[in-house]
Design a protein around this motif. Structure first.
Motif, PDB file in Angstrom:
ATOM      1  N   ASN A  58      24.199 -47.755  43.369  1.00 48.47           N
ATOM      2  CA  ASN A  58      24.339 -46.480  42.682  1.00 48.47           C
ATOM      3  C   ASN A  58      23.240 -46.441  41.626  1.00 48.47           C
ATOM      4  O   ASN A  58      23.490 -46.638  40.446  1.00 48.47           O
ATOM      5  N   PRO A  59      21.998 -46.205  42.088  1.00 49.64           N
ATOM      6  CA  PRO A  59      20.862 -46.381  41.180  1.00 49.64           C
ATOM      7  C   PRO A  59      20.949 -45.469  39.954  1.00 49.64           C
ATOM      8  O   PRO A  59      21.373 -44.317  40.058  1.00 49.64           O
ATOM      9  N   GLY A  60      20.570 -46.029  38.838  1.00 51.06           N
ATOM     10  CA  GLY A  60      20.587 -45.255  37.598  1.00 51.06           C
ATOM     11  C   GLY A  60      19.266 -45.404  36.897  1.00 51.06           C
ATOM     12  O   GLY A  60      18.226 -45.525  37.543  1.00 51.06           O
ATOM     13  N   TRP A  61      19.300 -45.446  35.579  1.00 58.28           N
ATOM     14  CA  TRP A  61      18.070 -45.603  34.821  1.00 58.28           C
ATOM     15  C   TRP A  61      17.819 -47.077  34.617  1.00 58.28           C
ATOM     16  O   TRP A  61      18.573 -47.709  33.879  1.00 58.28           O
ATOM     17  N   THR A  62      16.827 -47.605  35.275  1.00 57.33           N
ATOM     18  CA  THR A  62      16.605 -49.044  35.111  1.00 57.33           C
ATOM     19  C   THR A  62      16.010 -49.319  33.728  1.00 57.33           C
ATOM     20  O   THR A  62      15.344 -48.476  33.152  1.00 57.33           O
ATOM     21  N   GLY A  63      16.296 -50.510  33.253  1.00 61.27           N
ATOM     22  CA  GLY A  63      15.729 -50.939  31.979  1.00 61.27           C
ATOM     23  C   GLY A  63      16.439 -50.368  30.760  1.00 61.27           C
ATOM     24  O   GLY A  63      16.031 -50.609  29.631  1.00 61.27           O
TER      25      GLY A  63
END
Ligand SMILES: Nc1ncnc2c1ncn2[C@@H]1O[C@H](COP(=O)(O)OP(=O)(O)OP(=O)(O)O)[C@@H](O)[C@H]1O
Ligand SMILES: [Mg+2]
Length: 369
Positions: A58-63
């Protein structure tokens, strides 16, 4: 001054006269406890606890997260090249979460294998490492499932992992040389015997009170007795549910079981409910007593399935629940006449990790062979 002469034997010197560096053991002995709520892993001074869950990506804001550890941001590629979230990342971010075990047994071998490979990658310092793995599985897991897990785990695996927070990926190769699988509490049995220096097998009952299940394992002349072992749904989770209901009845306010768990872990008996302090010690005592009674009754019932010459010398209580139920259980096992003296009821020092620690010690014995 005493001078010590160091003799270099022929085998340590090559034909150019150079001394060979001693070869460090390359294989890692790893202990794993594949529980219904958390997986524990120990390897030397490394100790990990991960929620027993995997989930869809469930990709989000990486980092964006402050915690950039591999442990809490672990993604692995499955055999079809699809990414799967493991442990804490799955628990917090996945929409579809699959528990690795429930109702006292392992649910999917494939998912468990994926999680195991992912967590083995956590302890690797190079991109190729060898392992001997000792792992505990929930007690109601069948022998066929254990065999499948063992077969699936043994051998060479290409592992591709990614850190969700940093985006860093790693590709590594794992060789699992040997696998030993047994019911989780067997780890604590072994650990307790080895750390207390007992050489002979003693007839014992091991009670592992976890978050969602209590596992009971009976040992007779060094054998695990299947008919005298089983699992119960009464555990820490049921304590917090009972308490939460009691508080709601008394104050009309809802306190989530999860928040109660935090309070219990910190040993608090005064909690804040709707802005007011509430003493939960009476409700807590009542709930602990009734759940512990269920555990003792079930242990008694299981003990009936042991041969008549069995003589229980030790009751070993482990799992996170031992911190809450341990003292009461000590008295109750004595009063139920299961042990002759109260000090025959023992708790290992690290009751949460003791299964994994025992399995690590078992893995170490295979290493030396
Ligand atoms: N020091 C402590 N004091 C009180 N409770 C604790 C303590 N440490 C852990 N617990 C409780 O014990 C439970 C976790 O124990 P444990 O790690 O043995 O469970 P688990 O192995 O994940 O569960 P299961 O065996 O059902 O898979 C949690 O509910 C936690 O709140
Ligand atoms: Mg457990």
């Amino acid at each position: 001054m005493i001078r010590q002469t160091v003799y270099i034997t022929k085998t340590n010197v090559n034909n150019r006269g150079e001394t060979k560096m001693p070869i460090a053991p390359m294989t890692n002995a790893v202990g794993i406890d594949l529980g219904t709520s958390t997986i524990k892993l120990t390897c030397g001074d490394q100790k990990y606890r991960i929620p027993s869950v995997i989930g869809n990506p469930n990709p989000g804001w990486t980092g964006m997260t402050s915690d950039k550890s591999w442990l809490n941001n672990l993604i692995i590629e499955d055999s079809k090249g699809q990414e799967v979230y493991i442990g804490e990342l799955a628990r917090l971010q996945s929409e579809i979460r699959k528990p690795l075990a429930s109702e006292g047994k392992m649910k999917s071998i494939e998912n468990s294998l994926l999680a195991l490979k992912a967590i083995l990658s956590l302890i690797m310092k190079s991109n190729y490492e060898q392992f001997v793995v000792g792992t505990g599985v929930p007690i109601a897991t069948g022998t066929e499932e254990s065999k499948l897990l063992s077969r699936g785990l043994k051998g060479t695996h290409e592992v591709k992992v990614r850190n969700d927070s940093t985006g860093e990926s790693k590709q590594m190769k794992i060789l699992v040389e040997q696998v030993f699988i047994a019911p989780e509490p067997y780890g604590t049995y072994w650990y307790t015997l080895k750390t207390s220096g007992v050489q002979t097998a003693v007839d014992s009952i091991i009670v592992d009170i976890g978050h969602g299940t209590t596992d009971i394992l009976c040992m007779y002349k060094g054998n695990m007795m299947r008919a005298a072992s089983g699992s119960l749904e009464e555990a820490v989770d049921s304590l917090t549910s009972v308490l939460s209901r009691a508080i709601q009845e008394k104050s009309g306010k809802i306190v989530r079981p999860f928040d109660l768990m935090m309070a219990i872990e910190q040993g608090k008996t005064n909690i804040l409910v709707g802005g007011k302090a509430l003493d939960i010690s009476a409700a807590m005592n009542q709930a602990v007593t009734s759940i512990a009674d269920v555990v003792v009754d079930e242990s008694n019932r299981l003990l009936n399935n042991l041969p008549p010459d069995a003589w229980i010398e030790k009751v070993i209580i482990c799992g996170g629940g031992s911190y809450v139920f341990g003292q009461y259980l000590k008295d109750a096992f004595f009063e139920a006449n299961i042990v002759k003296k109260k000090d025959e009821v023992i708790m290992p020092e690290d009751a949460v990790m003791s299964n994994a620690l025992g399995f690590e010690q078992i893995a170490q014995t295979k290493l030396r062979k």
